[in-house]
Design a protein around this motif. Structure first.
Motif, PDB file in Angstrom:
ATOM      1  N   ALA A 172       0.901  -1.219   0.252  1.00 41.62           N
ATOM      2  CA  ALA A 172      -0.032   0.090  -0.071  1.00 41.62           C
ATOM      3  C   ALA A 172       0.748   1.226   0.072  1.00 41.62           C
ATOM      4  CB  ALA A 172      -0.947  -0.102   1.340  1.00 41.62           C
ATOM      5  N   HIS A 173       0.258   2.270  -0.524  1.00 37.23           N
ATOM      6  CA  HIS A 173       1.033   3.425  -0.574  1.00 37.23           C
ATOM      7  C   HIS A 173       0.575   4.547   0.544  1.00 37.23           C
ATOM      8  CE1 HIS A 173       2.442   2.362  -4.634  1.00 37.23           C
ATOM      9  NE2 HIS A 173       1.381   2.377  -5.099  1.00 37.23           N
ATOM     10  N   GLY A 174      -0.306   4.124   1.219  1.00 38.86           N
ATOM     11  CA  GLY A 174      -0.731   4.944   2.360  1.00 38.86           C
ATOM     12  C   GLY A 174      -1.979   5.956   2.048  1.00 38.86           C
ATOM     13  N   GLU A 175      -2.562   5.915   0.709  1.00 34.32           N
ATOM     14  CA  GLU A 175      -3.430   7.012   0.433  1.00 34.32           C
ATOM     15  C   GLU A 175      -4.667   6.569   1.041  1.00 34.32           C
ATOM     16  OE1 GLU A 175      -3.882   7.019  -3.761  1.00 34.32           O
ATOM     17  OE2 GLU A 175      -5.386   8.333  -3.653  1.00 34.32           O
ATOM     18  N   PHE A 176      -5.130   5.207   1.021  1.00 32.97           N
ATOM     19  CA  PHE A 176      -6.303   4.724   1.637  1.00 32.97           C
ATOM     20  C   PHE A 176      -6.157   4.834   3.156  1.00 32.97           C
ATOM     21  CE2 PHE A 176      -8.628   0.608   2.949  1.00 32.97           C
ATOM     22  CZ  PHE A 176      -9.780   1.094   2.826  1.00 32.97           C
ATOM     23  N   THR A 177      -4.986   4.190   3.578  1.00 36.04           N
ATOM     24  CA  THR A 177      -4.792   4.327   5.121  1.00 36.04           C
ATOM     25  C   THR A 177      -5.045   5.919   5.776  1.00 36.04           C
ATOM     26  OG1 THR A 177      -3.348   2.520   4.689  1.00 36.04           O
ATOM     27  CG2 THR A 177      -3.167   3.850   6.941  1.00 36.04           C
ATOM     28  N   ASN A 178      -4.634   6.861   4.972  1.00 40.92           N
ATOM     29  CA  ASN A 178      -4.766   8.064   5.399  1.00 40.92           C
ATOM     30  C   ASN A 178      -6.241   8.739   5.121  1.00 40.92           C
ATOM     31  OD1 ASN A 178      -2.042   8.877   6.312  1.00 40.92           O
ATOM     32  ND2 ASN A 178      -1.251   8.547   4.232  1.00 40.92           N
ATOM     33  N   LEU A 179      -6.678   8.104   4.256  1.00 43.24           N
ATOM     34  CA  LEU A 179      -8.124   8.543   4.222  1.00 43.24           C
ATOM     35  C   LEU A 179      -9.019   8.355   5.536  1.00 43.24           C
ATOM     36  CD1 LEU A 179     -10.507   9.586   2.573  1.00 43.24           C
ATOM     37  CD2 LEU A 179     -10.581   7.655   1.345  1.00 43.24           C
ATOM     38  N   LEU A 180      -8.769   6.992   6.010  1.00 42.26           N
ATOM     39  CA  LEU A 180      -9.411   6.502   7.192  1.00 42.26           C
ATOM     40  C   LEU A 180      -9.073   7.328   8.542  1.00 42.26           C
ATOM     41  CD1 LEU A 180      -9.100   2.541   6.567  1.00 42.26           C
ATOM     42  CD2 LEU A 180     -11.330   4.006   6.632  1.00 42.26           C
ATOM     43  N   TYR A 181      -7.762   7.597   8.397  1.00 42.47           N
ATOM     44  CA  TYR A 181      -7.153   8.647   9.445  1.00 42.47           C
ATOM     45  C   TYR A 181      -8.021   9.808   9.370  1.00 42.47           C
ATOM     46  CZ  TYR A 181      -2.608   6.199   9.852  1.00 42.47           C
ATOM     47  OH  TYR A 181      -1.721   5.256  10.096  1.00 42.47           O
ATOM     48  N   ASP A 182      -8.221  10.507   8.021  1.00 43.91           N
ATOM     49  CA  ASP A 182      -9.028  11.726   8.021  1.00 43.91           C
ATOM     50  C   ASP A 182     -10.387  11.407   8.665  1.00 43.91           C
ATOM     51  OD1 ASP A 182      -6.932  12.676   6.581  1.00 43.91           O
ATOM     52  OD2 ASP A 182      -7.883  12.317   4.686  1.00 43.91           O
ATOM     53  N   GLY A 219      -7.299  12.342  -6.095  1.00 39.00           N
ATOM     54  CA  GLY A 219      -6.954  10.876  -5.599  1.00 39.00           C
ATOM     55  C   GLY A 219      -7.563   9.718  -6.120  1.00 39.00           C
ATOM     56  N   SER A 220      -7.621   8.529  -5.671  1.00 37.69           N
ATOM     57  CA  SER A 220      -8.111   7.537  -6.362  1.00 37.69           C
ATOM     58  C   SER A 220      -9.446   6.952  -5.886  1.00 37.69           C
ATOM     59  CB  SER A 220      -7.176   6.190  -6.380  1.00 37.69           C
ATOM     60  OG  SER A 220      -5.880   6.761  -6.106  1.00 37.69           O
ATOM     61  N   TYR A 221      -9.954   7.576  -4.752  1.00 39.90           N
ATOM     62  CA  TYR A 221     -11.119   7.246  -4.179  1.00 39.90           C
ATOM     63  C   TYR A 221     -12.181   8.112  -4.123  1.00 39.90           C
ATOM     64  CZ  TYR A 221      -7.796   3.679  -2.128  1.00 39.90           C
ATOM     65  OH  TYR A 221      -6.999   2.548  -2.341  1.00 39.90           O
ATOM     66  N   ALA A 222     -13.489   7.535  -3.893  1.00 39.90           N
ATOM     67  CA  ALA A 222     -14.715   8.082  -3.916  1.00 39.90           C
ATOM     68  C   ALA A 222     -15.344   8.153  -2.773  1.00 39.90           C
ATOM     69  CB  ALA A 222     -15.656   7.954  -4.950  1.00 39.90           C
ATOM     70  N   LEU A 223     -15.846   9.148  -1.949  1.00 41.31           N
ATOM     71  CA  LEU A 223     -16.242   8.924  -0.580  1.00 41.31           C
ATOM     72  C   LEU A 223     -17.902   9.390  -0.593  1.00 41.31           C
ATOM     73  CD1 LEU A 223     -15.789   8.675   2.622  1.00 41.31           C
ATOM     74  CD2 LEU A 223     -15.348  11.290   2.649  1.00 41.31           C
ATOM     75  N   VAL A 224     -18.606   8.453   0.056  1.00 36.75           N
ATOM     76  CA  VAL A 224     -20.192   8.683   0.141  1.00 36.75           C
ATOM     77  C   VAL A 224     -20.359   8.821   1.662  1.00 36.75           C
ATOM     78  CG1 VAL A 224     -20.713   7.842  -2.032  1.00 36.75           C
ATOM     79  CG2 VAL A 224     -20.684   6.470   0.060  1.00 36.75           C
ATOM     80  N   PHE A 225     -21.147   9.745   2.164  1.00 35.84           N
ATOM     81  CA  PHE A 225     -21.321   9.789   3.339  1.00 35.84           C
ATOM     82  C   PHE A 225     -22.734  10.446   3.711  1.00 35.84           C
ATOM     83  CE2 PHE A 225     -20.724  14.555   3.742  1.00 35.84           C
ATOM     84  CZ  PHE A 225     -19.764  14.637   2.819  1.00 35.84           C
ATOM     85  N   ASP A 226     -23.389  10.043   4.900  1.00 33.57           N
ATOM     86  CA  ASP A 226     -24.642  10.742   5.603  1.00 33.57           C
ATOM     87  C   ASP A 226     -23.797  11.391   6.822  1.00 33.57           C
ATOM     88  OD1 ASP A 226     -26.861  11.643   6.765  1.00 33.57           O
ATOM     89  OD2 ASP A 226     -27.784   9.724   6.817  1.00 33.57           O
ATOM     90  N   PRO A 227     -23.642  12.795   6.735  1.00 41.55           N
ATOM     91  CA  PRO A 227     -22.862  13.310   7.814  1.00 41.55           C
ATOM     92  C   PRO A 227     -23.474  13.351   9.216  1.00 41.55           C
ATOM     93  CG  PRO A 227     -23.952  15.054   6.218  1.00 41.55           C
ATOM     94  CD  PRO A 227     -24.208  13.751   5.699  1.00 41.55           C
ATOM     95  N   LEU A 228     -24.768  13.409   9.353  1.00 42.13           N
ATOM     96  CA  LEU A 228     -25.361  13.218  10.607  1.00 42.13           C
ATOM     97  C   LEU A 228     -26.907  12.525  10.367  1.00 42.13           C
ATOM     98  CD1 LEU A 228     -24.066  13.666  13.306  1.00 42.13           C
ATOM     99  CD2 LEU A 228     -25.135  15.923  13.313  1.00 42.13           C
ATOM    100  N   ASP A 229     -26.731  11.099  10.660  1.00 39.29           N
ATOM    101  CA  ASP A 229     -28.047  10.483  10.230  1.00 39.29           C
ATOM    102  C   ASP A 229     -28.627  10.422  11.726  1.00 39.29           C
ATOM    103  OD1 ASP A 229     -29.475   8.475   8.675  1.00 39.29           O
ATOM    104  OD2 ASP A 229     -29.005   7.228  10.409  1.00 39.29           O
TER     105      ASP A 229
END
Ligand code: FDP
Length: 354
Positions: A43-53, A129-139
């Motif tokens: 791994a290059h850390g991109e995905f790992t760092n996204l989880l940290y974010d 970057g290489s990832y797409a994020l979907v989210f419900d900010p406050l369900d």
């Protein structure tokens, strides 16, 4: 002695250090350490760092939601606060925080939020970057004002075409394509629960340390379910098949029926979390005038379906696996049945008779 230790290493941590049994020491792992250890060597850390974010943004939202009860004292949403700034609604705050933390890191190609009509592009001035994020900010936001647990849900896809800047196609993917999903529960304590397809792991926020510590490793649904969760007030709006299923759940005379208790918070993350720990089924079915029910496929059903699959359970729209549904719109809704596989399949069998 506590006094001789650095400030952050305070009493709240001592109980974790107490020996279990004669020799074993409890292992303390922060979410950062755990994510790092799970990362493949290539791994290059991109995905790992996204989880940290996401873990960082979770702390920011937790800090804000913990102060929600003070709004009456410090000012209502829409009021102007002492600094002359307008008070924000918490769900808007959460949405903006996620975008602000994630839009400039070079890890994402696009985002989509339950709070916004359109996809959120990464500004051209930042690296893509290489990832797409979907989210419900406050369900479960109707619960904020009454101090009931709420949550943030997220899912991460790989972008379809890495050469292009983010497009709607990158987020309109079936949940089976998710590379990670999770939620943050703002409850009696704040928890972050996620999976990258290698089990489901839960972390509890130590407020004094400001760290998420591993508290629930490899969460699995108990085989014997304890609860069913549905808004029973809508019974008259359901199809005969769903009504029959709901009655079956209560049926003490049917030897086939499990003995379940009812729990419904009306805050999906909280209902899901409790049922994940205790076993059971949550459902929000189609209604006469809402053929797709209420739950959003992209921001709620998909990520939770990914998690339940990893925990040994199953999620369905009543006819097919949520993981297989190809989304056609950003805010598409879906009937939703999630929990222990046999209970969800039982619901499907009742619905087939409609
Ligand atoms: P909310 O509208 O408060 O944001 O999908 C949203 C949701 O909450 C879920 O969290 C919750 O499970 C459901 O709606 C509750 O809906 P009902 O009030 O119709 O039961």
């Amino acid at each position: 002695m506590a006094g001789s230790l650095p400030f952050a290493f305070n009493n709240s941590l001592f109980h974790l250090l107490e020996p279990h049994g004669d020799t074993n020491m409890t292992k303390i792992q922060t979410i950062e350490r755990f994510i790092f250890d799970q990362q493949p060597e290539t791994a290059h850390g991109e995905f790992t760092n996204l989880l940290y974010d996401i873990a960082l943004v979770a702390k920011l939202i937790a800090h804000k939601t913990n102060r929600a009860g003070l709004v009456d004292i410090l000012g209502q949403a829409g009021d102007v606060n002492i600094q002359g700034e307008a008070q924000q609604k918490l769900d808007v705050f959460a949405d903006e925080m996620i975008v602000r933390i994630c839009d400039h890191t070079g890890r994402l190609c696009v985002m989509a939020s339950e709070e916004r009509e359109e996809i959120i592009h990464i500004p051209k001035k930042y690296k893509k970057g290489s990832y797409a994020l979907v989210f419900d900010p406050l369900d479960g936001s109707s619960n904020i004002d009454v101090n009931v647990s709420i949550g943030t849900v997220f899912g991460i896809y790989r972008c379809i075409d890495w050469d292009l800047r983010g497009r709607i196609e990158d987020v309109l993917q079936p949940a089976r394509n998710l590379v990670a999903a999770g939620y943050v529960l703002f409850g009696a304590s704040t928890m972050m629960v996620y999976s990258t397809g290698r089990g489901v792991h839960g972390f509890t926020l130590d407020l004094e340390l400001g760290e998420f510590l591993l508290s629930h490793q490899n969460m699995r649904l108990p085989e014997l379910p304890a609860y069913y969760s549905v808004n029973w007030a809508y019974y008259q709006r359901w199809s005969p098949g769903i009504q029959a299923f709901a009655r079956w759940l209560q049926d003490q005379d049917d030897s086939d029926a499990p003995t379940l208790s009812a729990r419904y918070i009306g805050s999906l993350v909280s209902d899901f979390h409790r049922n994940l720990l205790r076993g059971g089924i949550f459902f929000y079915p189609a209604e006469a005038d809402k053929p797709n029910g209420k739950i959003r496929l992209l921001y709620e059903a998909g990520p939770l379906a990914f998690l339940i699959d990893q925990a040994g359970g199953y999620a369905s729209d009543g006819r097919e696996s949520i993981l297989d549904i190809e989304p056609t719109g950003l805010h598409q809704r879906t009937p939703f049945f999630i929990g222990n596989r046999d209970l969800v399949e039982k619901a499907e069998s009742f619905i087939r008779q409609d």
